[in-house]
Design a protein around this motif. Structure first.
Motif, short mmCIF file in Angstrom:
data_model
loop_
_atom_site.label_atom_id
_atom_site.label_comp_id
_atom_site.label_asym_id
_atom_site.label_seq_id
_atom_site.Cartn_x
_atom_site.Cartn_y
_atom_site.Cartn_z
N LEU A 90 -5.42 2.06 1.66
CA LEU A 90 -6.08 1.52 0.51
C LEU A 90 -7.68 1.64 0.57
N LEU A 129 2.17 -5.41 2.17
CA LEU A 129 1.91 -5.62 0.85
C LEU A 129 2.86 -6.69 0.27
N ALA A 133 6.25 -0.99 -3.82
CA ALA A 133 5.38 -1.27 -2.71
C ALA A 133 4.95 0.23 -2.33
N ARG A 188 -6.71 7.65 -4.09
CA ARG A 188 -6.74 6.86 -2.72
C ARG A 188 -6.39 7.57 -1.67
N ALA A 210 -2.67 -3.92 -4.60
CA ALA A 210 -3.39 -2.81 -3.76
C ALA A 210 -4.65 -2.66 -4.17
N LEU A 229 -2.77 -1.27 5.91
CA LEU A 229 -3.21 -1.11 4.55
C LEU A 229 -4.62 -1.21 4.37
N ASP A 254 0.41 -2.63 -7.61
CA ASP A 254 -0.45 -1.70 -7.90
C ASP A 254 -1.61 -2.47 -8.03
N ALA A 303 3.10 -0.86 5.78
CA ALA A 303 2.58 -0.88 4.47
C ALA A 303 3.25 -1.62 3.62
N ALA A 357 2.52 1.81 -4.49
CA ALA A 357 1.22 1.31 -4.56
C ALA A 357 0.49 1.71 -3.50
N VAL A 358 1.06 1.99 -2.13
CA VAL A 358 0.06 2.16 -1.09
C VAL A 358 0.22 3.73 -0.87
#
Lengths: 307, 93
Positions: free
Chosen positions: B38, B66, A22, A99, A56, B34, A53, B62, A25-26
């Motif tokens: 993102l 998620l 997690a 990102r 996200a 988020l 991923d 976060a 992914a962020v």
């Protein structure tokens, strides 16, 4: 080691694996965390390392396409990024998607980067296409700013516009939409957007209260626009929004907000914690700081009801 | 359908729409972090500064957000997102 302790250790390792996936992914991982993740993935070969991923990426697309109007610079940057990523598909090491705008990019294994890079390339291509579709179907406010100064948020819960350092960053940044912008976008673009006029629940001290509620069931969010509410002292009390559903007895909390002394019209988001179906009434109450868990009609100040 | 490099815009739009609905079930602070990280591409430090939250809190929101999305997607099996978060062995990851 006992069976119980082995089970506990395995569970802890899996939990840590999820946390690292997690985090990656962020915000990405530090090199040491990347090594830890690699070791955990080796110990759990059935885990899909890219699943979070992908999730996200879907969140990113959702957020980007929900914007009322992506600025031209962002659309151009998205197209350029998509082309660049597509050109790098066969490279042994692919940079993570853009990102983040600050700090070092985390190092990733080449195998994972290749798979993720191909996925992100496809997503960015699709996102660039979607951005064009969204822009073609939505009206763009001049200059990308709210049309009326009075629509600016006045509550403590609303994020302020981008900090100078972030605003100056050249990649993947866009202005934070104000609640007023998001409300207008919802009214213009969301088919199921519901608009209800507000009425004072307590005539004696809220005689001048007026406003409305805009709610979308598909988006599970809405906006309260209200003027005439008395200023509150956040350390003593806060206003709280409640959503009353036709089929549920207990109103759902929709968030708390403050009204400043100089505030005229206030627009605040309505953000329920649970799924709301068929709302019939929106109520504003005065509660202790942070809000209450249970609704009490005695504390109601304003309500908007479907007729 | 899992998202891949060959996913077309319609599939991605369906996926995003599904995620939009699921995002409505998150806690406001999780959803906000988020969306900023993102959707706007902000770093952890930038989100922390903008929201006035400690770095660790931002990371926790976060992470929890998620993982909560993953659970919600898994609960709505049959959707695009649900299939995207199911692991190779049939477990949710």
């Amino acid at each position: 080691m006992t069976d119980a302790s082995i089970t506990d250790a395995s569970s802890a390792a899996e939990q840590r694996l999820l946390e690292l996936l997690a985090d990656r992914a962020v915000f990405g991982l530090e090199p040491a965390e990347e090594q830890e993740l690699a070791a955990l993935l080796a110990a759990h070969p059935n885990r899909d390392p890219d699943a979070l991923d992908r999730l996200a990426a879907a969140v990113a697309i959702n957020a980007a396409t929900a914007a009322p109007s992506p600025p031209h610079s962002l659309k151009t940057q998205l197209r350029e990024d998509a082309v660049r990523f597509a050109q790098r598909r066969s490279d042994p090491v692919i940079e993570p998607a853009g990102r983040r705008t600050g700090g070092p990019a985390p190092a990733r294994s080449s195998a994972h980067s290749s798979a993720l890079g191909m996925m992100v390339a496809g997503l960015l291509c699709a996102l660039a296409t979607l951005a064009c579709v969204v822009v073609a179907n939505r009206r763009e406010p001049a200059g990308g700013v709210p049309p009326r100064g009075s629509d600016r948020p006045t509550t403590a819960a609303i994020p302020t516009p981008a900090a100078p350092a972030e605003a100056a960053a050249p990649r993947m940044t866009r202005p934070v939409p104000t609640p007023a912008m998001l409300r207008d976008e919802m009214l213009a673009a969301v088919g199921d957007a519901l608009r209800l006029d507000c009425a004072a629940a307590v005539a004696a001290d809220d005689a001048k209260t007026s406003g409305d509620v805009v709610w979308s069931g598909s988006r599970q969010r809405g906006f309260l626009r209200i003027s005439g509410l008395a200023a509150n002292e956040p350390t003593e009390s806060q206003y709280q929004i409640w959503i009353v559903e036709g089929g549920r007895g207990r109103p759902v909390p929709g968030g708390v907000f403050d009204v400043g002394r100089e505030a005229g019209e206030v627009i605040v988001p309505i953000l329920p914690r649970v799924f709301v179906q068929g709302p019939t009434t929106f109520v504003v109450t005065v509660e202790k700081p942070g809000g209450a868990e249970d609704y009490s009609e005695e504390r109601s100040r304003v309500l908007a009801r479907a007729r | 359908m899992p998202l891949t490099a060959t996913a077309n815009p319609i599939d991605v739009r369906d996926e995003a729409e599904h995620v939009r609905r699921l995002m409505g079930l998150l806690r406001p602070e999780e959803r906000q972090v988020l969306e900023m990280a993102l959707g706007e591409g902000l770093s952890q430090a930038a989100v922390s500064e903008r929201l006035g939250m400690p770095l660790g809190t931002v990371k926790s929101h976060a992470r929890r957000g998620l993982l909560r999305l993953r659970e919600l997607a898994a609960q709505t099996m049959g959707s695009a997102t649900a299939s995207a978060v199911v692991s190779k062995g049939g477990e949710t990851t």
